[in-house]
Design a protein around this motif. Structure first.
Motif, mmCIF file in Angstrom:
data_model
loop_
_atom_site.group_PDB
_atom_site.id
_atom_site.type_symbol
_atom_site.label_atom_id
_atom_site.label_comp_id
_atom_site.label_asym_id
_atom_site.label_seq_id
_atom_site.Cartn_x
_atom_site.Cartn_y
_atom_site.Cartn_z
ATOM 1 N N UNK A 78 -12.065 20.276 -28.464
ATOM 2 C CA UNK A 78 -10.784 20.725 -28.986
ATOM 3 C C UNK A 78 -9.723 20.789 -27.918
ATOM 4 N N UNK A 79 -10.086 21.280 -26.758
ATOM 5 C CA UNK A 79 -9.126 21.356 -25.649
ATOM 6 C C UNK A 79 -8.705 19.960 -25.204
ATOM 7 N N UNK A 80 -9.646 19.010 -25.211
ATOM 8 C CA UNK A 80 -9.292 17.631 -24.898
ATOM 9 C C UNK A 80 -8.336 17.077 -25.948
ATOM 10 N N UNK A 81 -8.607 17.364 -27.213
ATOM 11 C CA UNK A 81 -7.711 16.898 -28.283
ATOM 12 C C UNK A 81 -6.309 17.470 -28.110
ATOM 13 N N UNK A 82 -6.216 18.721 -27.651
ATOM 14 C CA UNK A 82 -4.901 19.301 -27.357
ATOM 15 C C UNK A 82 -4.170 18.483 -26.299
ATOM 16 N N UNK A 83 -4.889 18.127 -25.233
ATOM 17 C CA UNK A 83 -4.270 17.345 -24.151
ATOM 18 C C UNK A 83 -3.818 15.981 -24.658
ATOM 19 N N UNK A 140 -12.496 5.871 -23.901
ATOM 20 C CA UNK A 140 -11.775 5.688 -25.158
ATOM 21 C C UNK A 140 -12.573 6.271 -26.321
ATOM 22 N N UNK A 141 -13.884 6.125 -26.274
ATOM 23 C CA UNK A 141 -14.735 6.667 -27.327
ATOM 24 C C UNK A 141 -14.650 8.192 -27.375
ATOM 25 N N UNK A 142 -14.549 8.817 -26.211
ATOM 26 C CA UNK A 142 -14.430 10.281 -26.163
ATOM 27 C C UNK A 142 -13.118 10.730 -26.794
ATOM 28 N N UNK A 143 -12.046 10.002 -26.532
ATOM 29 C CA UNK A 143 -10.752 10.312 -27.156
ATOM 30 C C UNK A 143 -10.855 10.187 -28.674
ATOM 31 N N UNK A 144 -11.482 9.105 -29.127
ATOM 32 C CA UNK A 144 -11.642 8.890 -30.560
ATOM 33 C C UNK A 144 -12.409 10.043 -31.206
ATOM 34 N N UNK A 145 -13.514 10.436 -30.610
ATOM 35 C CA UNK A 145 -14.340 11.508 -31.179
ATOM 36 C C UNK A 145 -13.598 12.832 -31.191
ATOM 37 N N UNK A 146 -12.862 13.126 -30.119
ATOM 38 C CA UNK A 146 -12.147 14.408 -30.030
ATOM 39 C C UNK A 146 -11.107 14.539 -31.137
#
Length: 286
Positions: free
Chosen positions: A177-182, A207-213
């Protein structure tokens, strides 16, 4: 965690802001305000907002909003669908016909916020408005009831600060969630930014981590989120610069060409940019 006092000095939602309101002239008919949350809740709450209205007998306003990719919890009174509700991210423009009189106090959550204040998932609320009670979501129902117990927008903001702070102590934001905020901050800050390796490199993740977040917190991937944020600015530009060539707006906002902007805008609003400009001109008498 020590609590910080909320700055409850709200300010009006201005027609020229990137609010996503498709007919910003309607704002003159409302008492519409932004109210900032307490600073220590910045990872959970994006913004509080409040609107109130009183229309004449038989009068209606068709309100459409290209909303930010965010989940919003609301306390509503008057001619409204439900007194306590949560609304997820909308695939199209959010739409409601405003009648009679009423008031709404809203808590617009950050991507990390829903998991803190609610037991619902983003998939359960997206493209829906869910009435809140002990059965649908006791955690979020308790928060909104605490807000509803107050009357003024300022006191409701303070009550929301207190209630959310307690929930945050019980359930801190997840790392995703914190990554998604960023990610959301980066995309809102640069309307020409694109998803891909450069964004991943900037955030030091894959990129996959961004997608999942983003999928887990707002229900959509980065390309969709970028498109949605950019469309808010398209709507703003069409109203504030009614005579500017559409091709110039497209270039400014990072579209490949005018036809791409037109197709994108029509897919969400049901109107071409030209038809939207004409509708705004008709409603404002300009």
């Amino acid at each position: 965690m020590t609590g910080n006092a909320s700055s409850v000095d709200g300010h009006p939602v201005e027609p020229g802001e990137r609010s996503g309101v498709l007919h910003p002239d309607n704002l003159a008919r409302y008492d519409a305000q932004w109210i900032p949350p307490a600073a220590d809740l910045a990872e959970v709450v994006d913004q509080y907002w409040h609107v109130s209205w009183s229309l004449g007998t038989g009068e209606e306003l068709d309100q459409r909003i290209i909303d930010l990719p965010a989940v919003t919890a609301t306390v509503e009174e008057g001619d409204v669908p439900a007194p306590l509700a949560v609304t997820g991210v909308q695939s199209g423009a959010w739409r409601r016909t405003i009648r009679g009189s009423g008031r709404v106090f809203a808590i617009r959550l950050r991507p990390a916020g829903l998991a803190v204040v609610s037991d619902l998932t983003v998939q359960e609320v997206n493209d829906r408005t869910v009435a809140l009670n002990e059965t649908t979501d006791g955690r979020l129902a308790s928060l909104t009831r605490a807000v509803a117990a107050e009357y003024s927008p300022a006191s409701r903001a303070r009550a929301a600060d207190v209630a959310i702070r307690l929930l945050l102590l019980e359930r801190p934001p997840a790392r995703s969630g914190l990554l998604a905020n960023r990610i959301m901050d980066e995309l809102r800050g640069d309307l020409r930014k694109r998803a891909g390796s450069l964004l991943a490199e900037q955030l030091a993740v894959s990129e996959r981590t961004i997608q999942r977040a983003l999928i887990s917190t707002v229900g959509h991937g980065p390309k969709w989120v970028i498109r949605r944020i950019r469309l808010q600015e398209v709507a703003r530009a069409l109203v504030l610069r009614p005579s500017e060539e559409l091709a110039a707006v497209a270039v400014e906002l990072g579209y490949t060409d005018q036809s791409h902007l037109t197709a994108d805008f029509r897919s969400v609003t049901g109107l071409t940019p030209g038809a939207y400009r004409r509708e705004v001109a008709r409603l404002t008498g300009v």
